[in-house]
Design a protein around this motif. Structure first.
Motif, PDB file in Angstrom:
ATOM      1  N   MET A 130      -0.481  60.933  84.960  1.00 19.59           N
ATOM      2  CA  MET A 130      -1.093  61.841  85.931  1.00 19.59           C
ATOM      3  C   MET A 130      -2.111  61.112  86.810  1.00 19.59           C
ATOM      4  O   MET A 130      -2.227  61.390  88.008  1.00 19.59           O
ATOM      5  N   LEU A 131      -2.823  60.163  86.212  1.00 20.76           N
ATOM      6  CA  LEU A 131      -3.844  59.419  86.958  1.00 20.76           C
ATOM      7  C   LEU A 131      -3.212  58.586  88.062  1.00 20.76           C
ATOM      8  O   LEU A 131      -3.808  58.417  89.136  1.00 20.76           O
ATOM      9  N   LYS A 132      -2.008  58.109  87.838  1.00 23.11           N
ATOM     10  CA  LYS A 132      -1.306  57.351  88.876  1.00 23.11           C
ATOM     11  C   LYS A 132      -1.065  58.221  90.111  1.00 23.11           C
ATOM     12  O   LYS A 132      -1.125  57.742  91.245  1.00 23.11           O
ATOM     13  N   LEU A 133      -0.807  59.515  89.895  1.00 23.10           N
ATOM     14  CA  LEU A 133      -0.561  60.446  90.993  1.00 23.10           C
ATOM     15  C   LEU A 133      -1.845  60.995  91.603  1.00 23.10           C
ATOM     16  O   LEU A 133      -1.883  61.340  92.786  1.00 23.10           O
ATOM     17  N   HIS A 134      -2.895  61.099  90.777  1.00 25.92           N
ATOM     18  CA  HIS A 134      -4.155  61.715  91.215  1.00 25.92           C
ATOM     19  C   HIS A 134      -5.341  60.860  90.770  1.00 25.92           C
ATOM     20  O   HIS A 134      -6.129  61.275  89.916  1.00 25.92           O
ATOM     21  N   PRO A 135      -5.502  59.671  91.339  1.00 26.89           N
ATOM     22  CA  PRO A 135      -6.566  58.768  90.868  1.00 26.89           C
ATOM     23  C   PRO A 135      -7.976  59.315  91.084  1.00 26.89           C
ATOM     24  O   PRO A 135      -8.915  58.846  90.460  1.00 26.89           O
TER      25      PRO A 135
END
Length: 176
Positions: A130-135
């Protein structure tokens, strides 16, 4: 006074707290896992107070807990939960408020308790994706940073706080 402790647990955190509460309170008592109740009705009228334990999923109680919680009426309730994130600050308070809103207004919520639990390893992987999509997402970053810290929870202090919470609830309910 007769008490019922109902709980839902995914990783064992809420189960640990539920059993600590069960062991701490005196009088007639029963403990049940919510997953066993989804297709079975419980006669809540047999209990003076019901302790309801949930694990936090996407900022509110898990879906099995919610299904059971929505069907309880005219009871004294003590809520307890576990979540992977730190319970300090507004996030934990906001979750407890959201969970309280699940219940019918004809119930009396006599107390709430929430503590940190272990974050499941699978959830860590999910948050990394998820962090890759929403850093920029602060909650995701916080969850990842919190993963290692969470592995020791619920700790002895939190268990002691849960026991104190349960004993206080029983004392309060006895005087009502």
């Amino acid at each position: 006074m007769k008490s019922l402790i109902l709980y839902s647990s995914s990783t064992g955190n809420t189960k640990k707290i539920a059993h600590s509460i069960y062991d701490a309170i005196q009088g007639g008592k029963e403990i049940k896992n919510i997953s066993e109740l989804i297709d079975n009705n419980v006669d809540y009228e047999n209990y003076d107070i019901i302790f309801l334990g949930y694990w936090v999923d996407k900022g509110i109680c898990d879906k099995n807990s919610k299904l059971v919680f929505e069907n309880i009426h005219n009871k004294k309730l003590a809520l307890f939960g576990t979540m992977g994130a730190s319970t300090k600050g507004n996030y934990g308070i906001n979750i407890m408020d959201k969970v309280k809103d699940v219940f019918s207004k004809d119930n009396e919520i006599v107390g709430s308790f929430i503590c940190q639990g272990k974050i499941a390893e699978g959830l860590k992987v999910k948050y990394e994706e998820m962090l890759k999509l929403h850093p920029e997402n602060e909650h995701i970053c916080e969850q990842l940073n919190n993963h290692e810290e969470s592995q020791s929870h619920p700790d002895e202090q939190e268990i002691s706080e849960a026991v104190r919470f349960a004993k206080d609830i029983i004392a309060k309910a006895s005087n009502m």
